[in-house]
Design an enzyme around this catalytic site. Structure first.
Site, PDB file in Angstrom:
ATOM      1  N   ASP A  34       6.897   8.943  35.217  1.00 21.45           N
ATOM      2  CA  ASP A  34       6.378   7.609  34.945  1.00 21.45           C
ATOM      3  C   ASP A  34       5.753   7.054  36.229  1.00 21.45           C
ATOM      4  OD1 ASP A  34       7.144   5.858  32.194  1.00 21.45           O
ATOM      5  OD2 ASP A  34       6.263   4.753  33.871  1.00 21.45           O
ATOM      6  N   HIS A 135      -3.542  -6.346  11.600  1.00 19.27           N
ATOM      7  CA  HIS A 135      -2.550  -5.993  12.626  1.00 19.27           C
ATOM      8  C   HIS A 135      -1.511  -7.099  12.786  1.00 19.27           C
ATOM      9  CE1 HIS A 135      -5.567  -2.990  13.830  1.00 19.27           C
ATOM     10  NE2 HIS A 135      -4.593  -2.375  14.471  1.00 19.27           N
ATOM     11  N   LYS A 139      -1.283  -8.544  18.774  1.00 20.87           N
ATOM     12  CA  LYS A 139      -2.429  -7.761  19.262  1.00 20.87           C
ATOM     13  C   LYS A 139      -3.431  -8.731  19.875  1.00 20.87           C
ATOM     14  CE  LYS A 139      -5.897  -4.438  17.706  1.00 20.87           C
ATOM     15  NZ  LYS A 139      -5.653  -3.517  18.828  1.00 20.87           N
TER      16      LYS A 139
END
Lengths: 250, 250, 250, 250
Positions: A34, A135, A139
């Site tokens: 990561d 959505h 979003k």
């Protein structure tokens, strides 16, 4: 067994990829990295394919590093431009291993990829076409990148078929007719309870064709990610490939 | 048998009304008039109920004349304002016959009326609500009057229930989020092959409620027109009534 | 603050209830019990309302014990018969505390409860009505209890309105016309990716009304559970109440 | 100009074909014949393409006669079997004119043909697949021939891709799970107001793909009929062709 390393392994998508790789019978997890981890720990010895789900600001750098390391890469991060894609192509031309592959997809949901593909195929045969994407309300962008891509595909297919503008005699509009993308009206719905959905409507006198893709959760992307990992690992797709439809037998 | 006269009998809607009255077992056609005909030919002797489907510019004058003639009126013409409705109420207060009725409906499709009514009932229980209307591409206004009415009803029901704004974190928008009516986003689709359709979406975490009304052709209005004729003829609705939901047992 | 104990706290639904109670600003978790725990630990001193989500074989016994303990109960377990409901009513008649409440609901999803309610309201106005329920493929029964309940409600509303059988001239059928419940055809779809969905279709000449409820995950039940807890705690619903529609202002 | 004769010109479909030919800018009506008329009046001198919409009991005889007359034929009548198709092929092998064409289509609605085609393409990529067809209540057969064809296509595509049975743990069923065609559950809805509709649902964990074709009236078939007439007249498709998808650029 395909040895898969994940970059962005603690992210929302990356953590799903780790689970999906662990659950797959033909893949095994190599490294899970990561932000802050050293990507050069990934080598052809420990890794066949890297899955990269990070953020647009770092993904190009990550991919160039991984190409130089000699491994194949499957990229799910968004925000790719023609310039960035050219940089990937240039790097692949000088990659250390012959036939190295990079695969980039804006969407790994098979239903969404098929909907987009079918919309392009259907577009030449209908007078009217509109796109509705739906959505969750968190979003931030609208319309979705997928909906824009679908509308562009429809617009290009209509142009190629010699179709004119869609019929539309609306004279006044306070915004309800949506955003026009390459001649196609695109509507964006934001609704609590939904995740990511797209509906494409086609119409002729007396008939309608509706193609709808529903992605109910992030798990819906994993079959597409695993399909990409397998295709890239097969060695049959050297160079840069963009779009999951290239890996479907359509 | 209810004696029904039709004003606007040669119009698109009026001609359907003539057919529907002729086909009904409990109604019979009295006079069928159109532009240029003398409305005072309609009297309580030959007519119980007049159905008026003309154009916004003449409907108020027609209705006032018919009230003065002493007959009940069912009006399907659109374009009514509060001022015009007040003029009808004032005329009814001085009508020659006791208990005279005028009924005005913006929409006679039972499915559309129920969808609108259910939307108001459901609105207090959901975080999110949006409206999509879909019509043939020759419709000149957008969004439809029915969709505006539905959005206003949802907005009022949300306000009464103390709900705040619908959640929406969209930061950029080129128009895809539609027209906002009383806090409710309304989208208008224009598609060849469709006639008149409305879809209302409600969402909470993990759930969605969808209410959709489809009117496939003008014949869909006739059951509502006949219902209104029967209710007005029953004498149970003296004065002005607006909206078909008043005639449904909800 | 409403003190809420949960019975079946480690089950699929019960664990969601524990989370929902902990997240609610007007409720706090008292006891969380599961199979094997002693229900008499729940008393009016530590608990206002018990939420019971266990299995059909033990729920009646649990509810009778909790009534005797003097606490109100919200029950989400299914499998209730008229006989079992009568046993609850009898126990409530002799409950130690005045105005004690038991609330039982076959479905806590507000969208599903509204869809069922709207279907009953709409049924008298349409020639045709059919029900399609769609669930994940691991559901063992078909059609769903919710779909049967909806079909029964439509059938009763049609009978009360004097409607005859739905029109259907199908002469041959290998099973595609579904299961007929009180005169209403019910279809059950099983599809990976779905959770629990119901669609009710009504039709007249030229028009259609569609009411659809989507439950995407178990979290969709929690607003309904919390609503029931609040209504029961209000003391306004003494005795037995069955069905969440009684708690909605419809 | 393509000279088109119509056989079955007074029938429901044939009369629409006559209108469509008259309205087309690149076609003109030659002969319009119906039951009792002599088909040998149709010759290569007066006709390029015959459109035949009659009934299953006479269509084979009509087509054989027309082949012997030396003209191309577009057939919309249903009820074709492998034996009947073989008879057409045999007749074409001995046709008087080189490159003579016969085209037979079970469905001329472009939306339905595309839905069927897309369903076959999508089938290999989903765990679950079901088909719902919806028609007016006067249709006598169920499920529709189109739905059976779609289900067969999905079943064949699943078998070719090595997919097993669709997941389905339903243990009890009073008929709600529909008719199983080649492993695919097919449901038939009959609803006043509808005409001819088909919905194909595909599901994977977390995602759904829906393909829906709506035919609102018989006019929806005319673009497909005219497309077939033009393709047959082009001379590029000698021999027998079955299915409108062969004339779409897919």
């Amino acid at each position: 067994m395909i040895k898969v390393s994940v970059v962005g392994a603690q992210g929302r998508m990356g953590s799903h990829v780790v689970d999906a790789v662990n659950a797959a019978s033909d893949a095994e997890l190599a490294l899970a990295l990561d932000a802050g981890d050293d990507l050069t720990a990934i080598t052809p010895e420990n890794t066949d394919v890297v899955v990269e789900f990070t953020v647009p600001s770092v993904t190009l750098g990550n991919v160039l590093t991984l190409i130089a390391q000699g491994v194949d890469v499957v990229v799910g991060t968004t925000g790719w431009t023609d310039e960035k894609l050219d940089a990937v192509r240039a790097a692949l031309a000088q990659a250390p291993r012959e036939g190295q592959s990079v695969f980039i997809a804006p969407n790994f949901a098979i239903s969404a990829v098929l909907a987009d593909y079918f919309a392009r195929l259907a577009a030449p045969y209908f007078e009217s076409a509109e796109v509705i994407e739906l959505h969750h309300p968190d979003k931030v962008d609208a319309p979705s990148g997928t909906a824009i891509h679908t509308a562009q595909g429809i617009g290009a297919a209509r142009a190629k078929a010699g179709l004119g503008a869609v019929p539309d005699n609306t004279q006044t509009d306070g915004g309800s007719r949506g955003q026009v993308v390459d001649g196609v009206h695109v509507h964006a719905v934001r609704l609590r309870g939904l995740n990511a959905h797209e509906e494409v409507l086609f119409g002729n006198a007396g008939e309608q064709l509706v193609i709808r893709a529903d992605s109910f959760d992030r798990g819906s992307f994993m079959p597409g990610v695993l399909l990409a990992v397998r295709k890239v690992a097969s060695g049959e797709f050297p160079g840069l490939t963009v779009g999951l439809d290239h890996f479907l037998d359509l």
